[in-house]
Design a protein around this motif. Structure first.
Motif, mmCIF file in Angstrom:
data_model
loop_
_atom_site.group_PDB
_atom_site.id
_atom_site.type_symbol
_atom_site.label_atom_id
_atom_site.label_comp_id
_atom_site.label_asym_id
_atom_site.label_seq_id
_atom_site.Cartn_x
_atom_site.Cartn_y
_atom_site.Cartn_z
ATOM 1 N N PHE A 121 -66.636 -17.590 72.094
ATOM 2 C CA PHE A 121 -67.428 -18.635 72.709
ATOM 3 C C PHE A 121 -68.572 -19.082 71.793
ATOM 4 N N ALA A 122 -69.104 -20.261 72.093
ATOM 5 C CA ALA A 122 -70.174 -20.828 71.281
ATOM 6 C C ALA A 122 -71.381 -19.906 71.279
ATOM 7 N N HIS A 123 -72.059 -19.845 70.173
ATOM 8 C CA HIS A 123 -73.288 -19.058 70.019
ATOM 9 C C HIS A 123 -73.060 -17.557 70.130
ATOM 10 N N SER A 124 -71.881 -17.103 69.780
ATOM 11 C CA SER A 124 -71.574 -15.682 69.914
ATOM 12 C C SER A 124 -72.531 -14.811 69.108
ATOM 13 N N ASN A 175 -73.316 -5.677 74.748
ATOM 14 C CA ASN A 175 -72.225 -5.696 73.782
ATOM 15 C C ASN A 175 -71.675 -7.099 73.539
ATOM 16 N N ALA A 176 -72.392 -8.112 74.030
ATOM 17 C CA ALA A 176 -72.046 -9.526 73.824
ATOM 18 C C ALA A 176 -70.643 -9.869 74.293
ATOM 19 N N PHE A 177 -70.186 -9.216 75.372
ATOM 20 C CA PHE A 177 -68.884 -9.551 75.937
ATOM 21 C C PHE A 177 -68.989 -10.659 76.971
ATOM 22 N N ALA A 178 -70.213 -10.980 77.371
ATOM 23 C CA ALA A 178 -70.395 -12.030 78.370
ATOM 24 C C ALA A 178 -71.781 -12.616 78.234
ATOM 25 N N GLY A 179 -71.892 -13.906 78.509
ATOM 26 C CA GLY A 179 -73.194 -14.531 78.568
ATOM 27 C C GLY A 179 -73.878 -14.119 79.864
#
Length: 75
Positions: A3-6, A46-50
């Motif tokens: 996704f954008a901005h990961s 863990n950056a798996f979801a916004g």
């Protein structure tokens, strides 16, 4: 992660984790204080979801830091 901005989400997660550990909070303790689920906190770290702004504010309040500190990214 596609996704954008990961990269920003990854840095946000690292900041949350940094301040959580600085306070000696487990994920369970921070989630409880913030009124969110442990799984949501783990996904955010863990950056798996916004996350929503409401969730960001809840986490910042529980950590007793200003929300901008979670969004301040170091290179």
């Amino acid at each position: 992660m596609d996704f954008a901005h990961s990269d920003r989400y990854r840095k946000l997660g690292l900041n949350i984790q940094y301040y959580r550990k600085e306070r000696s909070f487990s994920q369970e303790r921070l989630a409880e204080c913030a009124g969110i689920s442990v799984s949501l906190l783990a996904k955010a770290e863990n950056a798996f979801a916004g996350i929503s702004l409401d969730t960001l504010f809840r986490i910042a309040d529980a950590l007793e830091v200003e929300p901008y500190k979670l969004l301040k990214f170091r290179d």
